[in-house]
Design a protein around this motif. Structure first.
Motif, PDB file in Angstrom:
ATOM      1  N   UNK A  80     -50.377 -26.786 -23.922  1.00 38.82           N
ATOM      2  CA  UNK A  80     -49.898 -26.009 -25.059  1.00 38.82           C
ATOM      3  C   UNK A  80     -48.784 -25.084 -24.570  1.00 38.82           C
ATOM      4  N   UNK A  81     -47.845 -24.729 -25.439  1.00 36.60           N
ATOM      5  CA  UNK A  81     -46.817 -23.780 -25.022  1.00 36.60           C
ATOM      6  C   UNK A  81     -47.336 -22.349 -24.922  1.00 36.60           C
ATOM      7  N   UNK A  82     -48.542 -22.106 -25.393  1.00 40.18           N
ATOM      8  CA  UNK A  82     -49.120 -20.769 -25.312  1.00 40.18           C
ATOM      9  C   UNK A  82     -48.694 -19.879 -26.472  1.00 40.18           C
ATOM     10  N   UNK A  83     -49.167 -18.655 -26.425  1.00 45.09           N
ATOM     11  CA  UNK A  83     -48.912 -17.702 -27.506  1.00 45.09           C
ATOM     12  C   UNK A  83     -47.435 -17.319 -27.597  1.00 45.09           C
ATOM     13  N   UNK A  84     -46.744 -17.331 -26.466  1.00 40.55           N
ATOM     14  CA  UNK A  84     -45.323 -16.974 -26.463  1.00 40.55           C
ATOM     15  C   UNK A  84     -44.467 -18.239 -26.431  1.00 40.55           C
ATOM     16  N   UNK A  85     -44.719 -19.076 -27.419  1.00 42.77           N
ATOM     17  CA  UNK A  85     -44.051 -20.370 -27.552  1.00 42.77           C
ATOM     18  C   UNK A  85     -42.535 -20.212 -27.569  1.00 42.77           C
ATOM     19  N   UNK A  86     -41.817 -21.034 -26.800  1.00 37.76           N
ATOM     20  CA  UNK A  86     -40.354 -20.954 -26.825  1.00 37.76           C
ATOM     21  C   UNK A  86     -39.807 -21.474 -28.150  1.00 37.76           C
ATOM     22  N   UNK A  87     -38.705 -20.907 -28.568  1.00 41.60           N
ATOM     23  CA  UNK A  87     -37.993 -21.369 -29.760  1.00 41.60           C
ATOM     24  C   UNK A  87     -36.755 -22.096 -29.260  1.00 41.60           C
ATOM     25  N   UNK A  88     -36.765 -23.413 -29.325  1.00 43.59           N
ATOM     26  CA  UNK A  88     -35.700 -24.219 -28.747  1.00 43.59           C
ATOM     27  C   UNK A  88     -34.760 -24.801 -29.797  1.00 43.59           C
ATOM     28  N   UNK A  89     -35.330 -25.200 -30.932  1.00 43.07           N
ATOM     29  CA  UNK A  89     -34.564 -25.895 -31.966  1.00 43.07           C
ATOM     30  C   UNK A  89     -34.480 -25.025 -33.220  1.00 43.07           C
ATOM     31  N   UNK A  90     -33.548 -25.390 -34.094  1.00 41.02           N
ATOM     32  CA  UNK A  90     -33.412 -24.645 -35.356  1.00 41.02           C
ATOM     33  C   UNK A  90     -34.733 -24.648 -36.124  1.00 41.02           C
ATOM     34  N   UNK A  91     -35.432 -25.788 -36.105  1.00 41.08           N
ATOM     35  CA  UNK A  91     -36.718 -25.879 -36.819  1.00 41.08           C
ATOM     36  C   UNK A  91     -37.736 -24.876 -36.272  1.00 41.08           C
ATOM     37  N   UNK A  92     -37.675 -24.593 -34.962  1.00 41.79           N
ATOM     38  CA  UNK A  92     -38.584 -23.612 -34.366  1.00 41.79           C
ATOM     39  C   UNK A  92     -38.329 -22.219 -34.933  1.00 41.79           C
ATOM     40  N   UNK A  93     -37.046 -21.881 -35.124  1.00 39.90           N
ATOM     41  CA  UNK A  93     -36.700 -20.574 -35.688  1.00 39.90           C
ATOM     42  C   UNK A  93     -37.196 -20.474 -37.126  1.00 39.90           C
ATOM     43  N   UNK A  94     -37.049 -21.551 -37.886  1.00 33.52           N
ATOM     44  CA  UNK A  94     -37.500 -21.529 -39.274  1.00 33.52           C
ATOM     45  C   UNK A  94     -39.019 -21.360 -39.359  1.00 33.52           C
ATOM     46  N   UNK A  95     -39.766 -22.014 -38.460  1.00 32.76           N
ATOM     47  CA  UNK A  95     -41.227 -21.862 -38.439  1.00 32.76           C
ATOM     48  C   UNK A  95     -41.647 -20.461 -38.030  1.00 32.76           C
ATOM     49  N   UNK A  96     -40.782 -19.777 -37.273  1.00 33.11           N
ATOM     50  CA  UNK A  96     -41.127 -18.448 -36.758  1.00 33.11           C
ATOM     51  C   UNK A  96     -40.754 -17.309 -37.704  1.00 33.11           C
ATOM     52  N   UNK A  97     -40.209 -17.621 -38.868  1.00 37.52           N
ATOM     53  CA  UNK A  97     -39.857 -16.555 -39.818  1.00 37.52           C
ATOM     54  C   UNK A  97     -41.077 -15.693 -40.118  1.00 37.52           C
ATOM     55  N   UNK A  98     -40.883 -14.376 -40.066  1.00 44.21           N
ATOM     56  CA  UNK A  98     -41.967 -13.437 -40.323  1.00 44.21           C
ATOM     57  C   UNK A  98     -42.783 -13.085 -39.091  1.00 44.21           C
ATOM     58  N   UNK A  99     -42.463 -13.713 -37.961  1.00 47.97           N
ATOM     59  CA  UNK A  99     -43.202 -13.444 -36.729  1.00 47.97           C
ATOM     60  C   UNK A  99     -42.357 -12.615 -35.765  1.00 47.97           C
ATOM     61  N   UNK A 100     -43.035 -12.006 -34.785  1.00 53.91           N
ATOM     62  CA  UNK A 100     -42.353 -11.230 -33.755  1.00 53.91           C
ATOM     63  C   UNK A 100     -41.709 -12.183 -32.755  1.00 53.91           C
ATOM     64  N   UNK A 101     -40.454 -11.915 -32.403  1.00 57.74           N
ATOM     65  CA  UNK A 101     -39.737 -12.754 -31.447  1.00 57.74           C
ATOM     66  C   UNK A 101     -39.078 -11.905 -30.366  1.00 57.74           C
ATOM     67  N   UNK A 102     -38.800 -12.547 -29.246  1.00 59.27           N
ATOM     68  CA  UNK A 102     -38.112 -11.933 -28.109  1.00 59.27           C
ATOM     69  C   UNK A 102     -36.893 -12.804 -27.845  1.00 59.27           C
ATOM     70  N   UNK A 103     -35.692 -12.216 -27.928  1.00 63.65           N
ATOM     71  CA  UNK A 103     -34.447 -12.958 -27.736  1.00 63.65           C
ATOM     72  C   UNK A 103     -33.647 -12.393 -26.578  1.00 63.65           C
ATOM     73  N   UNK A 104     -32.963 -13.292 -25.854  1.00 61.33           N
ATOM     74  CA  UNK A 104     -31.983 -12.886 -24.850  1.00 61.33           C
ATOM     75  C   UNK A 104     -30.678 -13.571 -25.220  1.00 61.33           C
ATOM     76  N   UNK A 105     -29.586 -12.832 -25.060  1.00 62.82           N
ATOM     77  CA  UNK A 105     -28.278 -13.390 -25.391  1.00 62.82           C
ATOM     78  C   UNK A 105     -27.448 -13.621 -24.127  1.00 62.82           C
ATOM     79  N   UNK A 106     -26.455 -14.501 -24.264  1.00 63.05           N
ATOM     80  CA  UNK A 106     -25.566 -14.804 -23.140  1.00 63.05           C
ATOM     81  C   UNK A 106     -24.674 -13.621 -22.783  1.00 63.05           C
ATOM     82  N   UNK A 107     -24.335 -12.841 -23.789  1.00 61.38           N
ATOM     83  CA  UNK A 107     -23.471 -11.677 -23.569  1.00 61.38           C
ATOM     84  C   UNK A 107     -23.987 -10.508 -24.398  1.00 61.38           C
TER      85      UNK A 107
END
Length: 157
Positions: A80-107
């Motif tokens: 399993x990817x665990x509780x802190x599942x990675x968001x890799x695809x656009x569909x992952x972001x759509x499924x995560x709407x309303x949930x807490x996320x952790x993002x890192x940017x390139x710049x």
């Protein structure tokens, strides 16, 4: 080589997962110390159990033995990817709407490269999160192409 291996494994595992009603989250192939690891992360709507991981591991192992795409000895891990599942695809972001996320940017964006908050919107080009900064809510709009990595965030209230 790593990219070729992960793509080959994806091509092999997707039909197995579709047959079982499961979803591929990610494939990683990496060397840790002197050992190589092939990690396949799977999931489904209500979560995955160890028996399902075992079935996928067995079926995938058979396919890998048939075509032998990896020249080194390696450890196969299906989990399993665990509780802190990675968001890799656009569909992952759509499924995560309303949930807490952790993002890192390139710049940096407004001087920051790490963001955490509720994913409130995603339109394919902009990721919008609402973060609480010193008791104040702030809406952050982050261009999707600038997201280096993203995952669900576990929060403790």
């Amino acid at each position: 080589m790593s990219k070729k291996v992960t793509q080959t494994v994806e091509d092999l595992v997707i039909p197995i997962l579709e047959e079982l009603g499961l979803e591929l989250v990610d494939v990683e192939y990496s060397k840790e110390g002197k050992n190589w690891f092939l990690r396949v992360f799977i999931d489904k709507e209500k979560g995955i159990d160890i028996e399902e991981c075992g079935i996928v591991s067995e079926k995938l192992s058979e396919k890998l033995d048939e075509i032998d795409p990896i020249p080194y000895n390696y450890f196969l891990e299906v989990s399993s990817p665990g509780a802190e599942r990675p968001l890799k695809k656009e569909a992952d972001f759509l499924k995560a709407l309303g949930k807490q996320v952790h993002l890192k940017t390139y710049e940096p964006i407004d001087g920051e490269k790490v963001f955490e908050g509720e994913l409130t919107s995603f339109d394919g080009s902009t990721v919008t999160i609402t973060a609480t900064i010193k008791t104040r809510k702030k809406v952050l709009e982050i261009p999707y192409e600038k997201v280096a990595s993203a995952r669900l965030a576990v929060t403790f209230n």
